[in-house]
Design a protein around this motif. Structure first.
Motif, PDB file in Angstrom:
ATOM      1  N   ALA A   1      -8.418   7.246  -6.348  1.00 52.54           N
ATOM      2  CA  ALA A   1      -7.931   5.864  -6.429  1.00 52.54           C
ATOM      3  C   ALA A   1      -8.991   4.958  -7.040  1.00 52.54           C
ATOM      4  O   ALA A   1      -8.680   4.095  -7.874  1.00 52.54           O
ATOM      5  CB  ALA A   1      -7.534   5.371  -5.041  1.00 52.54           C
ATOM      6  N   HIS A   2     -10.239   5.145  -6.647  1.00 54.37           N
ATOM      7  CA  HIS A   2     -11.330   4.356  -7.235  1.00 54.37           C
ATOM      8  C   HIS A   2     -11.429   4.604  -8.738  1.00 54.37           C
ATOM      9  O   HIS A   2     -11.603   3.665  -9.526  1.00 54.37           O
ATOM     10  CB  HIS A   2     -12.657   4.686  -6.554  1.00 54.37           C
TER      11      HIS A   2
ATOM     12  N   VAL B   1      -4.150   4.070   0.824  1.00 55.92           N
ATOM     13  CA  VAL B   1      -4.723   4.183   2.167  1.00 55.92           C
ATOM     14  C   VAL B   1      -4.764   5.639   2.585  1.00 55.92           C
ATOM     15  O   VAL B   1      -3.744   6.344   2.550  1.00 55.92           O
ATOM     16  CB  VAL B   1      -3.909   3.355   3.189  1.00 55.92           C
ATOM     17  N   SER B   2      -5.947   6.104   2.961  1.00 56.99           N
ATOM     18  CA  SER B   2      -6.139   7.505   3.317  1.00 56.99           C
ATOM     19  C   SER B   2      -7.452   7.631   4.064  1.00 56.99           C
ATOM     20  O   SER B   2      -8.207   6.672   4.197  1.00 56.99           O
ATOM     21  CB  SER B   2      -6.161   8.372   2.048  1.00 56.99           C
TER      22      SER B   2
ATOM     23  N   HIS C   1      -9.183   2.769   4.434  1.00 54.12           N
ATOM     24  CA  HIS C   1      -9.524   4.001   5.155  1.00 54.12           C
ATOM     25  C   HIS C   1      -8.879   3.976   6.538  1.00 54.12           C
ATOM     26  O   HIS C   1      -9.017   2.992   7.276  1.00 54.12           O
ATOM     27  CB  HIS C   1     -11.038   4.147   5.274  1.00 54.12           C
TER      28      HIS C   1
ATOM     29  N   THR D   1      -8.613   0.548  -2.123  1.00 57.18           N
ATOM     30  CA  THR D   1      -8.393   1.576  -1.111  1.00 57.18           C
ATOM     31  C   THR D   1      -8.495   0.991   0.293  1.00 57.18           C
ATOM     32  O   THR D   1      -9.018  -0.103   0.499  1.00 57.18           O
ATOM     33  CB  THR D   1      -9.410   2.727  -1.237  1.00 57.18           C
TER      34      THR D   1
ATOM     35  N   ARG E   1      -2.555  -0.737  -3.001  1.00 58.67           N
ATOM     36  CA  ARG E   1      -3.722  -0.162  -2.315  1.00 58.67           C
ATOM     37  C   ARG E   1      -3.382   1.250  -1.841  1.00 58.67           C
ATOM     38  O   ARG E   1      -2.285   1.496  -1.326  1.00 58.67           O
ATOM     39  CB  ARG E   1      -4.103  -1.029  -1.111  1.00 58.67           C
TER      40      ARG E   1
ATOM     41  N   THR F   1      -9.168   8.882  -1.965  1.00 60.62           N
ATOM     42  CA  THR F   1      -9.823   7.591  -2.150  1.00 60.62           C
ATOM     43  C   THR F   1     -10.720   7.610  -3.385  1.00 60.62           C
ATOM     44  O   THR F   1     -10.821   6.609  -4.106  1.00 60.62           O
ATOM     45  CB  THR F   1     -10.643   7.196  -0.902  1.00 60.62           C
ATOM     46  N   GLU F   2     -11.346   8.754  -3.661  1.00 55.54           N
ATOM     47  CA  GLU F   2     -12.167   8.872  -4.872  1.00 55.54           C
ATOM     48  C   GLU F   2     -11.296   8.759  -6.123  1.00 55.54           C
ATOM     49  O   GLU F   2     -11.660   8.064  -7.088  1.00 55.54           O
ATOM     50  CB  GLU F   2     -12.902  10.210  -4.866  1.00 55.54           C
TER      51      GLU F   2
ATOM     52  N   HIS G   1       0.828  -1.203   0.000  1.00 52.11           N
ATOM     53  CA  HIS G   1       0.000   0.000   0.000  1.00 52.11           C
ATOM     54  C   HIS G   1       0.859   1.248   0.000  1.00 52.11           C
ATOM     55  O   HIS G   1       2.068   1.198   0.234  1.00 52.11           O
ATOM     56  CB  HIS G   1      -0.949   0.010   1.212  1.00 52.11           C
TER      57      HIS G   1
ATOM     58  N   THR H   1       0.529   5.420   1.416  1.00 57.76           N
ATOM     59  CA  THR H   1      -0.249   6.401   2.172  1.00 57.76           C
ATOM     60  C   THR H   1       0.576   7.675   2.328  1.00 57.76           C
ATOM     61  O   THR H   1       1.710   7.624   2.812  1.00 57.76           O
ATOM     62  CB  THR H   1      -0.669   5.836   3.555  1.00 57.76           C
TER      63      THR H   1
ATOM     64  N   GLU I   1     -11.280   9.057   3.983  1.00 58.24           N
ATOM     65  CA  GLU I   1     -12.218   9.190   2.884  1.00 58.24           C
ATOM     66  C   GLU I   1     -12.173  10.620   2.352  1.00 58.24           C
ATOM     67  O   GLU I   1     -12.176  11.590   3.108  1.00 58.24           O
ATOM     68  CB  GLU I   1     -13.635   8.863   3.358  1.00 58.24           C
TER      69      GLU I   1
END
Length: 253
Positions: free
Chosen positions: A154-155, A144-145, A163, A161, A142, A151-152, A109, A111, A147
């Protein structure tokens, strides 16, 4: 009620002769590590040593890229362009991956650290740049953050993702972390930290400085390695989670 949570710490954050935390002791308590990649902290010796210790213990490895700010530990108010964010994050992922590959591991991941993380919450273009760098490095990584924009992004990039909830940082009524310049921003009382973490893990809630009940997405809980008594806090958290019936497992599990 939740049966498991990922417990992580920011590690490898020394530089040269300077040490920030007892990384060895922390790695015996956590299921994942966010390893500094050389910009806000860390050097080749520290990165190699931290990666090796993670692989030996089966601790999940994460990259913790920051802004190029060794003097300010990546927490000063700095700015950057989206291209700078993209190239700086990709550069740091590459640096850490050299040591990870040498030890037969993988970066699970990424972050962002400090001010870079704050920028991804305020600026959608910076969040998009960080997500693009992560995808360019590894489509399986992945992000990691908390929300928000990152994260948006990344999606949208097709990335997985995670959280994060902060064990030892106070939340304001607006859901943001209280500035470290203000009193009470960092929580170092073990009993209070344990109670917060157990509630994050089981109920996905945290109480703000104004007494508000805040619902958060949280599958990872972070204990900062540079918080005073960080090993003591992490040990108390691990014991508190076990007593509450919450298993500590990496996100990959």
């Amino acid at each position: 009620m939740n049966g498991s949570i990922n417990l992580t710490a920011d590690l490898g954050e020394g530089f040269g002769a300077y040490r920030m935390a007892d990384d060895t002791a922390m790695l015996d308590l956590v299921s994942a590590a966010n390893i500094a990649c050389g910009f806000h902290a860390g050097d080749p010796r520290i990165m190699e040593r931290t990666v090796r210790a993670c692989v030996e213990r089966g601790v999940s490895i994460g990259a913790h890229p920051g802004l190029p700010d060794l003097v300010g530990f990546g927490r000063r108010t700095l700015d950057c362009t989206p291209h700078e964010a993209y190239t700086d994050v990709l550069y740091q992922l590459g640096a850490l991956s050299a040591f990870v590959r040498a030890h037969g591991g993988r970066i699970a991941h990424v972050t962002p650290h400090g001010q870079l993380g704050h920028l991804t919450r305020r600026r959608e273009d910076i969040a998009d740049a960080v997500a693009r760098a992560a995808r360019a490095f590894d489509e399986e990584i992945r992000v990691v953050s908390r929300e928000g924009y990152l994260t948006e992004a990344a999606h949208r990039a097709g990335l997985r993702t995670g959280h994060v909830g902060f064990a030892d940082r106070a939340y304001g009524d607006d859901g943001e972390l209280v500035s470290r310049t203000l009193p009470g921003a960092v929580i170092d009382d073990p009993d209070e930290v344990v109670a917060r973490v157990v509630r994050m893990a089981r109920e996905r809630r945290v109480v703000t400085t104004g007494g508000r009940e805040l619902e958060i997405k949280c599958d990872t809980v972070l204990v900062h390695g540079d918080t005073p008594g960080s090993v003591r806090l992490a040990r108390a958290v691990a014991e508190g989670l076990a007593a509450a019936g919450v298993a500590i497992r990496p996100l990959e599990d």
